[in-house]
Design an enzyme around this catalytic site. Sequence first.
Site, PDB file in Angstrom:
ATOM      1  N   GLU A 287       0.894  -1.171   0.000  1.00 11.36           N
ATOM      2  CA  GLU A 287       0.000   0.000   0.000  1.00 11.36           C
ATOM      3  C   GLU A 287       0.923   1.210   0.000  1.00 11.36           C
ATOM      4  OE1 GLU A 287      -3.206  -0.572  -0.065  1.00 11.36           O
ATOM      5  OE2 GLU A 287      -3.115  -2.703   0.431  1.00 11.36           O
ATOM      6  N   CYS A 321      -2.303   9.137   3.597  1.00  8.66           N
ATOM      7  CA  CYS A 321      -2.147   8.780   2.188  1.00  8.66           C
ATOM      8  C   CYS A 321      -3.379   9.222   1.405  1.00  8.66           C
ATOM      9  CB  CYS A 321      -1.925   7.281   2.051  1.00  8.66           C
ATOM     10  SG  CYS A 321      -3.194   6.342   2.874  1.00  8.66           S
TER      11      CYS A 321
HETATM   12  P1  NAD Z   1       8.314   5.167   4.372  1.00  3.33           P
HETATM   13  O1  NAD Z   1       8.244   4.499   3.050  1.00  3.33           O
HETATM   14  O2  NAD Z   1       9.376   6.155   4.606  1.00  3.33           O
HETATM   15  O3  NAD Z   1       8.494   4.055   5.511  1.00  3.33           O
HETATM   16  C1  NAD Z   1       7.587   2.981   5.649  1.00  3.33           C
HETATM   17  C2  NAD Z   1       8.280   1.874   6.425  1.00  3.33           C
HETATM   18  O4  NAD Z   1       9.342   1.362   5.640  1.00  3.33           O
HETATM   19  C3  NAD Z   1       8.896   2.326   7.743  1.00  3.33           C
HETATM   20  O5  NAD Z   1       8.697   1.316   8.716  1.00  3.33           O
HETATM   21  C4  NAD Z   1      10.369   2.434   7.388  1.00  3.33           C
HETATM   22  O6  NAD Z   1      11.216   2.267   8.501  1.00  3.33           O
HETATM   23  C5  NAD Z   1      10.525   1.280   6.429  1.00  3.33           C
HETATM   24  N1  NAD Z   1      11.681   1.311   5.539  1.00  3.33           N
HETATM   25  C6  NAD Z   1      12.398   2.383   5.112  1.00  3.33           C
HETATM   26  N2  NAD Z   1      13.386   1.971   4.288  1.00  3.33           N
HETATM   27  C7  NAD Z   1      13.279   0.625   4.183  1.00  3.33           C
HETATM   28  C8  NAD Z   1      13.999  -0.377   3.471  1.00  3.33           C
HETATM   29  N3  NAD Z   1      15.028  -0.097   2.676  1.00  3.33           N
HETATM   30  N4  NAD Z   1      13.604  -1.661   3.600  1.00  3.33           N
HETATM   31  C9  NAD Z   1      12.537  -1.976   4.368  1.00  3.33           C
HETATM   32  N5  NAD Z   1      11.836  -1.074   5.077  1.00  3.33           N
HETATM   33  C10 NAD Z   1      12.192   0.208   4.978  1.00  3.33           C
HETATM   34  O7  NAD Z   1       6.867   5.776   4.656  1.00  3.33           O
HETATM   35  P2  NAD Z   1       6.382   6.594   5.937  1.00  3.33           P
HETATM   36  O8  NAD Z   1       6.996   7.944   5.922  1.00  3.33           O
HETATM   37  O9  NAD Z   1       6.527   5.751   7.157  1.00  3.33           O
HETATM   38  O10 NAD Z   1       4.817   6.704   5.650  1.00  3.33           O
HETATM   39  C11 NAD Z   1       4.272   7.649   4.793  1.00  3.33           C
HETATM   40  C12 NAD Z   1       3.986   7.026   3.438  1.00  3.33           C
HETATM   41  O11 NAD Z   1       3.103   5.930   3.590  1.00  3.33           O
HETATM   42  C13 NAD Z   1       3.275   7.989   2.499  1.00  3.33           C
HETATM   43  O12 NAD Z   1       3.823   7.841   1.222  1.00  3.33           O
HETATM   44  C14 NAD Z   1       1.832   7.497   2.533  1.00  3.33           C
HETATM   45  O13 NAD Z   1       1.083   7.840   1.414  1.00  3.33           O
HETATM   46  C15 NAD Z   1       2.019   6.039   2.677  1.00  3.33           C
HETATM   47  N6  NAD Z   1       0.841   5.399   3.240  1.00  3.33           N
HETATM   48  C16 NAD Z   1       0.048   4.670   2.409  1.00  3.33           C
HETATM   49  C17 NAD Z   1      -1.112   4.089   2.895  1.00  3.33           C
HETATM   50  C18 NAD Z   1      -2.004   3.274   2.005  1.00  3.33           C
HETATM   51  O14 NAD Z   1      -2.900   2.603   2.514  1.00  3.33           O
HETATM   52  N7  NAD Z   1      -1.828   3.298   0.695  1.00  3.33           N
HETATM   53  C19 NAD Z   1      -1.457   4.257   4.233  1.00  3.33           C
HETATM   54  C20 NAD Z   1      -0.615   5.009   5.052  1.00  3.33           C
HETATM   55  C21 NAD Z   1       0.536   5.580   4.539  1.00  3.33           C
END
Ligand code: NAD
Length: 516
Positions: A287, A321
Amino acid sequence: MIPYRPEPFTNFKDAAEEEAFRTQLQKAAQSLGQEYPLVIDGKRVMTDEKIVSRNPSRKAEVIGYSAKATQQHAEEAMQSAYRVLQSWARTSSRERAGVLFKAAAILRRRKHEFSAWLVLEAGKSRAEADADTAEAIDFMEYYARQMIEMDETSAKKLVSIPGEDNDLRYIPLGVGVVIPPWNFPLAIMVGMTTASIVAGNTVVLKPASTTPVIAYKFYEILEDAGMPAGVVQLIPGSGAEIGDFLVEHKLTRYVAFTGSREVGLRIFELASKTSSGQLWLKRFIGELGGKDSIVVDRDADLEAAARGIVVSAFNFSGQKCSACSRAIIVDEVYDQVLERVVELTKALTVGDASDPRFDTGPVIDEHAYQRILQYIETGKGEGRLMCGGGPGSEEGYFILPTIFADVSPDAVIMKEEIFGPVLGFTRARDFKHALEIANNTEYGLTGAVYSRNRSHLELARSEFHVGNLYFNRKCTGAIVGVHPFGGFNMSGTDSKAGGPDYLLQFTQPKLVSEQL
Ligand code: NAD
């Protein structure tokens, strides 16, 4: 089993509820600065290096110190999850669902306590925090029922022929790596984790680094609900250090990820490469981000539209999001809607999320703060600044709700996900043009249309390409089971959290046919 019903939201105007919440907020505020371990195979592990979780409303305030997993811990977590899978996968769906029902009941009893921690650790207003906790309860109640139903009805859906006994079962996939974001630090983490375990998988959970405390507190609930040791391993850590390691691990059967497009695509790519000794094709349940539009038609209820835009764009400082970051307004009513939205937005107050006098709180951390401010600078070159345009109080990561008018549909701020309180207005020649603009990003998560014109609504129904489309209401605030949630294109793998098909992604169907 009583049918699923969404958890009601708390009415904070009720003095008793308000008081109960305030008590929990005070209690949480008195318990700041504690240390939180990793949990592998049910055993607590402390580490020298820590993740420091801070209150985004008060940068100087430490919420807690979380242990930080190394690759060695990640390896131990994978081995533990794989070991425990052998027994957990063989438990009945009713037994597994029982853990979710109990966990939901515990969380319901401790609702205000969890919401209080969400206010402090994620900077949510009390209403936003309450909705996050309610959604977490809903996911557990919903997925528990769904698993039982899938298990008990799947065979009945087969065509029966004489002389054969045929059985279809949804069996677990294996070890799942669960990676949630910080913006729904309870609900999304709970949703992906409990969908995994109720389907019989075991989990290595890496929570977001800005919200590890809430993750640990939820882990304790799972234990209290009777989840056996090792079904979930909780390993906060740096995405860069352990993320790739977990995704690439040969024992990883699937990755359930919610987060940005950038990180999601990286995981998608890494997960598609097979490692030596790997026996399966890894599944990626993703997502990702959004760039969500609200379209306002010329005969819409303009007051309702203006209010819907403001709530969708600025609640939780636009850090959803599903948040509206693009207002696409049909020419005849553009000036009127813009003027009203700006007026409503100027009245919003920004400050400490724990203080109910403020409408919105901070953004999550320094990195987000700088990134959003940069986008605002870009916006100043792309549109007419109507309000906001910079930081609020420096005690926390506050950014004023910002609106740019007359922005081209192709401008940077209209195309890239900003994930903060920034809204662009663009003028459409007519309704059809408005839909064309709405579809011009690479995302496809949520959208809303305000119109009283039936044929325009029907046109939007078929042409507005988003996973969650809303008519005459805001584009945020999906409810589990009522509005299954998830997007198209670069917004994810086209699935629906909180929907009737969600658990299929965490299972594989097995057919057994016996000759009688
Ligand atoms: P992010 O992508 O920065 O981080 C998400 C997760 O991934 C965190 O736990 C982070 O520590 C981890 N991560 C970072 N680098 C990684 C790697 N190389 N390997 C594995 N894991 C890694 O996102 P965020 O800032 O935590 O959240 C905001 C984003 O999430 C926005 O883009 C938002 O739109 C999206 N979001 C989407 C939905 C949906 O349902 N589509 C819901 C909520 C948030």
